[in-house]
Design an enzyme around this catalytic site. Sequence first.
Site, short mmCIF file in Angstrom:
data_model
loop_
_atom_site.label_atom_id
_atom_site.label_comp_id
_atom_site.label_asym_id
_atom_site.label_seq_id
_atom_site.Cartn_x
_atom_site.Cartn_y
_atom_site.Cartn_z
N ASP A 67 1.32 -4.31 -1.42
CA ASP A 67 1.11 -4.54 -2.82
C ASP A 67 0.30 -5.73 -3.32
O ASP A 67 -0.08 -6.51 -2.31
CB ASP A 67 2.72 -4.71 -3.53
CG ASP A 67 3.72 -5.52 -2.81
OD1 ASP A 67 3.04 -6.43 -1.74
OD2 ASP A 67 4.79 -5.07 -2.37
N HIS A 138 14.50 -4.00 -4.15
CA HIS A 138 13.11 -3.39 -4.19
C HIS A 138 12.64 -3.37 -2.94
O HIS A 138 12.92 -4.33 -2.02
CB HIS A 138 12.06 -4.11 -5.11
CG HIS A 138 11.69 -5.53 -4.84
ND1 HIS A 138 11.68 -6.69 -5.85
CD2 HIS A 138 11.36 -6.09 -3.68
CE1 HIS A 138 11.33 -7.50 -5.23
NE2 HIS A 138 11.09 -7.50 -3.99
C1 F6R Z 1 6.08 -8.06 -0.56
C2 F6R Z 1 6.90 -7.16 -0.84
C3 F6R Z 1 8.24 -7.51 -1.44
C4 F6R Z 1 9.02 -8.35 -0.63
C5 F6R Z 1 10.43 -8.79 -0.82
C6 F6R Z 1 11.13 -9.88 -0.02
O1 F6R Z 1 4.65 -7.84 -0.27
O2 F6R Z 1 6.57 -6.23 -1.01
O3 F6R Z 1 8.98 -6.16 -1.36
O4 F6R Z 1 9.05 -8.05 0.89
O5 F6R Z 1 10.46 -9.28 -2.21
O6 F6R Z 1 10.42 -11.22 -0.23
P1 F6R Z 1 10.77 -12.22 1.00
O7 F6R Z 1 10.45 -11.67 2.25
O8 F6R Z 1 10.14 -13.47 0.44
O9 F6R Z 1 12.32 -12.63 0.70
#
Ligand code: F6R
Length: 260
Positions: A67, A138
Amino acid sequence: MEVVIVADEDAAARISAGIVERLLTDKPAAVIGVATGSSPINTYRRLVEAYDAGRISFADAHIVLLDEYVGLAPDHPQRYRRFVHDHLVDHVDVPTGHVHAPDVDADDLNAAGPRYEALLADLGGVDLQLLGIGSDGHVGFNEPGSSLRSRTRIKTLTAATREDNARFFDHPDDVPRHVMTQGLATIGDARHLVLLACGAAKAAPVAAAVEGPLTTSCPASILQWHPHVTVVIDEDAASGLANVAYYRETHEGKPPWQHY
Ligand code: F6R
């Protein structure tokens, strides 16, 4: 789905980096889907170490982003392409032309999604997709309510996600409202999904994704609909799961011939 519960973030990174290392050894021209955010950072660090040690090369591999924010200047430090360069690409031998992201600078953003889908298909599909999970469940930026058959497109971030990501920006209002993200069907097309989650804040979304119903209300529950998934979590992130004893027993008894 294989659920692997480990002591801490470093142990999780060791497993996920090991999965990428094995893939690159078996298939040097692999297409590797990368997530951004905190969860995969230690995995990328370990991959850079493996590259430095001469164990792997990315020379024939392709890196595809999950993304990208919409509305940030191309040189903005929080652009996800920049993140992937900072943590991985700039430290290994992947050719710059082999790094692909949704084209959020396109004049016609509606056409950019299908173009990204076509690119993934031209590359022969994604071999391995690394994923994090949001506090609202998500994956990619498919927020609750995303169609189970969605493809790469623009999504509006939830207030919860913008709050979660405000830590990376000077001011909470600076977090973009929109992203272009691979859809749930796009993610589901990858041949192997590896979800990384550590910390107590991930306990509820991990439980919903792994043991809750398959529902758009928890987009990460699409993992249940995929034939090859590895969920790598620490004890805190596992604390909401009911079947922990079974996951541990399965992993402890994993036969040596069976890879992730
Ligand atoms: C990032 C993405 C998001 C993150 C998610 C968790 O490319 O697609 O789905 O993986 O928001 O973020 P963290 O790892 O920062 O807790």
